[in-house]
Scaffold this motif. Sequence first.
Motif, PDB file in Angstrom:
ATOM      1  N   SER A   1    -108.527  11.628 -29.593  1.00 44.24           N
ATOM      2  CA  SER A   1    -109.660  12.467 -30.025  1.00 44.24           C
ATOM      3  C   SER A   1    -109.659  12.725 -31.526  1.00 44.24           C
ATOM      4  O   SER A   1    -110.656  13.168 -32.092  1.00 44.24           O
ATOM      5  N   LYS A   2    -108.535  12.432 -32.187  1.00 46.19           N
ATOM      6  CA  LYS A   2    -108.451  12.609 -33.638  1.00 46.19           C
ATOM      7  C   LYS A   2    -109.194  11.506 -34.389  1.00 46.19           C
ATOM      8  O   LYS A   2    -109.387  11.611 -35.607  1.00 46.19           O
ATOM      9  N   ASN A   3    -109.557  10.434 -33.665  1.00 51.80           N
ATOM     10  CA  ASN A   3    -110.301   9.312 -34.271  1.00 51.80           C
ATOM     11  C   ASN A   3    -109.606   8.761 -35.519  1.00 51.80           C
ATOM     12  O   ASN A   3    -110.240   8.495 -36.538  1.00 51.80           O
ATOM     13  N   LEU A   4    -108.298   8.584 -35.418  1.00 51.18           N
ATOM     14  CA  LEU A   4    -107.514   8.096 -36.553  1.00 51.18           C
ATOM     15  C   LEU A   4    -107.762   6.623 -36.823  1.00 51.18           C
ATOM     16  O   LEU A   4    -107.671   6.166 -37.973  1.00 51.18           O
ATOM     17  N   VAL A   5    -108.018   5.870 -35.763  1.00 50.13           N
ATOM     18  CA  VAL A   5    -108.308   4.442 -35.885  1.00 50.13           C
ATOM     19  C   VAL A   5    -109.431   4.106 -34.915  1.00 50.13           C
ATOM     20  O   VAL A   5    -109.607   4.798 -33.902  1.00 50.13           O
ATOM     21  N   PRO A   6    -110.200   3.057 -35.179  1.00 53.79           N
ATOM     22  CA  PRO A   6    -111.237   2.658 -34.222  1.00 53.79           C
ATOM     23  C   PRO A   6    -110.613   2.237 -32.891  1.00 53.79           C
ATOM     24  O   PRO A   6    -109.600   1.533 -32.871  1.00 53.79           O
ATOM     25  N   VAL A   7    -111.206   2.672 -31.791  1.00 52.91           N
ATOM     26  CA  VAL A   7    -110.679   2.336 -30.469  1.00 52.91           C
ATOM     27  C   VAL A   7    -110.605   0.824 -30.282  1.00 52.91           C
ATOM     28  O   VAL A   7    -109.674   0.303 -29.643  1.00 52.91           O
ATOM     29  N   LYS A   8    -111.537   0.098 -30.872  1.00 50.09           N
ATOM     30  CA  LYS A   8    -111.555  -1.365 -30.730  1.00 50.09           C
ATOM     31  C   LYS A   8    -110.316  -2.015 -31.345  1.00 50.09           C
ATOM     32  O   LYS A   8    -109.957  -3.158 -30.995  1.00 50.09           O
ATOM     33  N   ASP A   9    -109.657  -1.301 -32.263  1.00 48.08           N
ATOM     34  CA  ASP A   9    -108.466  -1.846 -32.907  1.00 48.08           C
ATOM     35  C   ASP A   9    -107.174  -1.513 -32.163  1.00 48.08           C
ATOM     36  O   ASP A   9    -106.090  -1.938 -32.578  1.00 48.08           O
ATOM     37  N   ILE A  10    -107.273  -0.733 -31.087  1.00 43.22           N
ATOM     38  CA  ILE A  10    -106.105  -0.465 -30.235  1.00 43.22           C
ATOM     39  C   ILE A  10    -106.073  -1.584 -29.197  1.00 43.22           C
ATOM     40  O   ILE A  10    -106.829  -1.580 -28.225  1.00 43.22           O
ATOM     41  N   ILE A  11    -105.203  -2.553 -29.420  1.00 44.43           N
ATOM     42  CA  ILE A  11    -105.286  -3.801 -28.658  1.00 44.43           C
ATOM     43  C   ILE A  11    -104.318  -3.867 -27.474  1.00 44.43           C
ATOM     44  O   ILE A  11    -104.446  -4.754 -26.628  1.00 44.43           O
ATOM     45  N   ALA A  12    -103.357  -2.941 -27.422  1.00 41.29           N
ATOM     46  CA  ALA A  12    -102.382  -3.020 -26.332  1.00 41.29           C
ATOM     47  C   ALA A  12    -101.714  -1.671 -26.093  1.00 41.29           C
ATOM     48  O   ALA A  12    -101.724  -0.785 -26.959  1.00 41.29           O
ATOM     49  N   ILE A  13    -101.132  -1.543 -24.913  1.00 43.77           N
ATOM     50  CA  ILE A  13    -100.288  -0.404 -24.544  1.00 43.77           C
ATOM     51  C   ILE A  13     -98.900  -0.953 -24.266  1.00 43.77           C
ATOM     52  O   ILE A  13     -98.749  -1.991 -23.612  1.00 43.77           O
ATOM     53  N   CYS A  14     -97.886  -0.278 -24.759  1.00 43.80           N
ATOM     54  CA  CYS A  14     -96.507  -0.662 -24.467  1.00 43.80           C
ATOM     55  C   CYS A  14     -95.706   0.590 -24.151  1.00 43.80           C
ATOM     56  O   CYS A  14     -95.689   1.542 -24.941  1.00 43.80           O
ATOM     57  N   CYS A  15     -95.072   0.588 -22.987  1.00 45.93           N
ATOM     58  CA  CYS A  15     -94.333   1.771 -22.530  1.00 45.93           C
ATOM     59  C   CYS A  15     -92.828   1.607 -22.712  1.00 45.93           C
ATOM     60  O   CYS A  15     -92.279   0.511 -22.581  1.00 45.93           O
ATOM     61  N   THR A  16     -92.186   2.715 -22.987  1.00 42.22           N
ATOM     62  CA  THR A  16     -90.739   2.846 -22.917  1.00 42.22           C
ATOM     63  C   THR A  16     -90.469   4.161 -22.201  1.00 42.22           C
ATOM     64  O   THR A  16     -91.358   5.009 -22.094  1.00 42.22           O
ATOM     65  N   SER A  17     -89.274   4.334 -21.680  1.00 42.99           N
ATOM     66  CA  SER A  17     -89.032   5.566 -20.914  1.00 42.99           C
ATOM     67  C   SER A  17     -87.547   5.802 -20.720  1.00 42.99           C
ATOM     68  O   SER A  17     -86.712   4.938 -20.995  1.00 42.99           O
ATOM     69  N   GLN A  18     -87.252   6.995 -20.210  1.00 44.68           N
ATOM     70  CA  GLN A  18     -85.906   7.294 -19.735  1.00 44.68           C
ATOM     71  C   GLN A  18     -85.480   6.183 -18.773  1.00 44.68           C
ATOM     72  O   GLN A  18     -86.280   5.663 -18.001  1.00 44.68           O
ATOM     73  N   TRP A  19     -84.204   5.810 -18.840  1.00 45.46           N
ATOM     74  CA  TRP A  19     -83.690   4.698 -18.050  1.00 45.46           C
ATOM     75  C   TRP A  19     -82.825   5.226 -16.914  1.00 45.46           C
ATOM     76  O   TRP A  19     -82.371   6.369 -16.944  1.00 45.46           O
ATOM     77  N   SER A  20     -82.598   4.373 -15.927  1.00 46.41           N
ATOM     78  CA  SER A  20     -81.707   4.682 -14.801  1.00 46.41           C
ATOM     79  C   SER A  20     -82.289   5.748 -13.884  1.00 46.41           C
ATOM     80  O   SER A  20     -81.566   6.580 -13.344  1.00 46.41           O
ATOM     81  N   GLY A  21     -83.610   5.703 -13.709  1.00 47.02           N
ATOM     82  CA  GLY A  21     -84.285   6.587 -12.760  1.00 47.02           C
ATOM     83  C   GLY A  21     -84.899   5.775 -11.636  1.00 47.02           C
ATOM     84  O   GLY A  21     -84.955   4.541 -11.701  1.00 47.02           O
ATOM     85  N   THR A  22     -85.371   6.451 -10.598  1.00 46.10           N
ATOM     86  CA  THR A  22     -85.897   5.755  -9.428  1.00 46.10           C
ATOM     87  C   THR A  22     -87.151   6.434  -8.897  1.00 46.10           C
ATOM     88  O   THR A  22     -87.145   7.650  -8.633  1.00 46.10           O
ATOM     89  N   VAL A  23     -88.213   5.630  -8.748  1.00 50.27           N
ATOM     90  CA  VAL A  23     -89.456   6.096  -8.136  1.00 50.27           C
ATOM     91  C   VAL A  23     -89.729   5.224  -6.917  1.00 50.27           C
ATOM     92  O   VAL A  23     -89.883   4.009  -7.041  1.00 50.27           O
TER      93      VAL A  23
END
Length: 525
Positions: free
Chosen positions: A67-89
């Motif tokens: 919502s801060k409109n820091l960059v154009p949405v069209k220029d957000i080309i990917a999502i990459c996740c990282t997270s806490q490790w050694s958990g179970t879902v």
Amino acid sequence: MSSDTKYILAIDLGTSGPKVALVSVLGDVIDHEFEKTHTILLPQGGVEEDPDDWWRAIVKAAKRLLSKNLVPVKDIIAICCTSQWSGTVAVDKSGNHLMNAITWMDARGAAHVKKITNGLIKIEGYGISKLYKWLKLTGGIPLRSGKDPIAHILFIQKTFPDIYKNTYKFLEPKDYLNLKLTGKFFASNESITLHWVTDNRDINNICYHDDLIKMACISKEKLPELKKATDIIGPVKKEIALELGLNESTKVVMGTPDIHSAAIGSGAIDDFAGHVYVGTSGWLLCHLPYKKTDLFHNMGALPSAIPGKYLLVNEQDIAGEALNFLRDNIIYPEDELTPDIRVKDVHKAFNIMAAKIPPGCDNLIFTPWLNGERSPVEDRYIRSGFHNMSLNTTRAHMVRAVFEGVAFNGKWLLKYVEKLIKKKMENINIIGGGATSDLWCQIHADILNRTIRRVKDPIQANVRGAGLLGSVALGYIKFDEIPERTEFDSIFKPDPENHKLYKKLFKQFQAIYKQNKKIYKRLNK
């Protein structure tokens, strides 16, 4: 940034909540938002979190950031996740979680791990034939503390058989987020490692091993398909793109757990280049060109997020969290003595207080084992304490003792890391929230007796690493370009006089464990 710069939406799901950041394909963190989540403490060492709480917080933080409109949405080309490790879902075929996520701190599966790793002739508590096979194929073995995903799965299998039966796949937290984003059930080669069911001997061909799965006593069909951390696993689901405010064409990169993304974000990419992390937990790692294990000190070279490389993995349960413990349980607990007006920036106050106390803290030693320990000793029974308190001990002494105790714990780890790699780490990059403290960085330099290089914006290392991983996956940069793109805002050299003092205290720090470990076991068994 030029007008044609592209960006990665990096999601870092930590134990205390997710951070969502915009990272340029060159690794510049533009801005981020954080949203707190809740951790549920249960009897017998249970520690859970609600995946719905995770997703609510991620959406909230992402919307606030975008919502801060820091960059154009069209220029957000990917999502990459990282997270806490050694958990179970545990999730069903529709992608619904069947219970709370079991986190990396949960030890309720300890008894079940002991059964599958037992044997007539033992080394370090492990049956020798099983130990040999696990070490040969994986580079490690299930922790007898019960904090690995294999222990979580066995705990569910024995305690909640209906949930186990109805589980389609068991996923790590990062892989669960990818399921939410894409609807696909995948694990990355390195996120699956702590299940101890993959053959890791050929770093370029990680695969499940039927004998290991049989030894683990779990069902192969409940394990997800494996991918590389740099694989693009599809576009984001339309409804998720709409929910987050992204284009439907936004790609999702497989991503990697927090330890691996932090290694990338630290800039310590080259073989044997070390970094120390001071966050909720702590570690001291480096990439390696070969597989090697130190069973006796619970560390080993496991698959990394970088193709063709291993990562020397270890972890200490408590680092910066010790300061939060001091704040929440000692300084400002919810009780009758707590004042209505509190200091707004407690960590800033901690730094001011600690700086007033001389190095060595008048021989007060803090041991940060609030939740047991993983490395360089695997011991779920040991506990924390302030040792050698006197009538002259103040709160300021206790604060500095925490700073020093965490660094002593890191020194304990460094001793065995350098022994394993047969090299001295002359320079060590430091990252994590604890690294924002000049004092804490200097204490690390003095105690470790190494030059400590603070990465610029050290608290952003995980999201920076996730962003860079996404950039590599999309072909914008190469991994070997990352070190030269890594900036340091301060260099901390060890003070010889302080190190001389700390060297004496470190011997006593080690002695506290050696002389009290049997007492801890009797008290906490």
